[in-house]
Design an enzyme around this catalytic site. Structure first.
Site, PDB file in Angstrom:
ATOM      1  N   ASP A  79       0.802  -1.234   0.000  1.00 50.93           N
ATOM      2  CA  ASP A  79       0.000   0.000   0.000  1.00 50.93           C
ATOM      3  C   ASP A  79       0.836   1.287   0.000  1.00 50.93           C
ATOM      4  O   ASP A  79       0.554   2.217   0.776  1.00 50.93           O
ATOM      5  CB  ASP A  79      -0.957   0.002   1.199  1.00 50.93           C
ATOM      6  CG  ASP A  79      -1.961  -1.140   1.151  1.00 50.93           C
ATOM      7  OD1 ASP A  79      -1.882  -1.973   0.226  1.00 50.93           O
ATOM      8  OD2 ASP A  79      -2.818  -1.210   2.052  1.00 50.93           O
ATOM      9  N   LYS A  96      -7.024  -4.809  -3.103  1.00 52.27           N
ATOM     10  CA  LYS A  96      -7.729  -5.330  -1.928  1.00 52.27           C
ATOM     11  C   LYS A  96      -8.708  -4.275  -1.436  1.00 52.27           C
ATOM     12  O   LYS A  96      -8.617  -3.110  -1.806  1.00 52.27           O
ATOM     13  CB  LYS A  96      -6.735  -5.702  -0.817  1.00 52.27           C
ATOM     14  CG  LYS A  96      -5.904  -4.564  -0.282  1.00 52.27           C
ATOM     15  CD  LYS A  96      -4.812  -5.101   0.628  1.00 52.27           C
ATOM     16  CE  LYS A  96      -4.005  -4.017   1.294  1.00 52.27           C
ATOM     17  NZ  LYS A  96      -4.745  -3.213   2.278  1.00 52.27           N
ATOM     18  N   CYS A 156      -2.075  -2.692   7.751  1.00 48.45           N
ATOM     19  CA  CYS A 156      -1.951  -3.510   6.544  1.00 48.45           C
ATOM     20  C   CYS A 156      -0.657  -4.320   6.507  1.00 48.45           C
ATOM     21  O   CYS A 156      -0.663  -5.460   6.049  1.00 48.45           O
ATOM     22  CB  CYS A 156      -2.118  -2.638   5.308  1.00 48.45           C
ATOM     23  SG  CYS A 156      -3.794  -1.922   5.240  1.00 48.45           S
TER      24      CYS A 156
END
Length: 213
Positions: A10, A111, A156
């Site tokens: 991310d 995601k 994450c």
């Protein structure tokens, strides 16, 4: 392709300076990422990335519940932190950081696309109800060891690492390539401890480059 991959979690505009859910010093991870990309490419290792990719009405957004960001609640039977709107599909905030060496990335995995459930991990949603395509891709390429870094440490990155360990991967975490949200001051420290206890090996970038072939 070799049996090791770099997994960038991310590294997106919304988690960096000026972003909707900016993580303190988030931008400082990009230099570490590019150094690791160079290191991995020189050794024939794969480079993959995850990308938060939410619909505009995602259930994890505080705006959908008329509550303040970072309020704690429940979504679809699971404990949920309600976030500022972030990483909305096809927006600038969802794009990978412009200084990241994106052309060297072999595959990107989305995601958080399901409106009704959040997805911190790059492998599963938070209820382990659905998998992303990441695990199948890694197994197809016979990869069994991961180098993991990214944003954010306490969400994450942590859940990606814990899932990778559960799935049987050897996991190395580059600590200075991670930054945390830190709703509570010690959240990132606790996340690194949790990853280590679960079986991940923690390195700084310098340690990694010095000790690994």
């Amino acid at each position: 392709m070799s049996q090791r991959a770099l997994l960038l979690v991310d590294l997106q505009n919304d988690f960096c300076a000026g972003g909707a859910l900016a993580v303190a010093e988030g931008d400082s991870t990009i230099d570490v990422a590019n150094a690791l990309i160079d290191w991995c490419k020189a050794r024939g290792d794969a480079v993959v990335a995850s990308q938060d990719w939410h619909p505009a009405n995602h259930g994890s957004f505080a705006s959908q519940h008329q509550v303040e960001p970072f309020t704690q609640g429940e979504l679809n039977g699971l404990a949920q932190t309600f976030w500022p709107d972030h990483c909305v599909q096809n927006t600038e905030g969802a794009e990978l950081h412009p200084l990241l060496d994106q052309k060297a990335i072999d595959a990107v995995f989305h995601k958080g696309e399901n409106v009704g459930i959040d997805s911190y991990s790059a492998f599963f949603d938070n209820g382990h109800r659905q998998k992303t395509a990441l695990d199948d891709w890694l197994r197809h390429h016979e990869i069994n060891e991961l180098i993991v870094m990214g944003l954010a440490t306490d969400y994450c990155v942590k859940f990606t690492v814990l899932d990778a360990l559960q799935l049987g991967y050897t996991v190395n975490v580059i600590t200075d390539g991670c930054r945390g949200v830190n709703i509570q001051a010690q959240d990132s420290t606790h996340a690194f401890m949790e990853m280590s206890v679960a079986g991940a090996t923690l390195f700084t970038l310098a340690d990694w480059q010095e000790t690994q072939a």
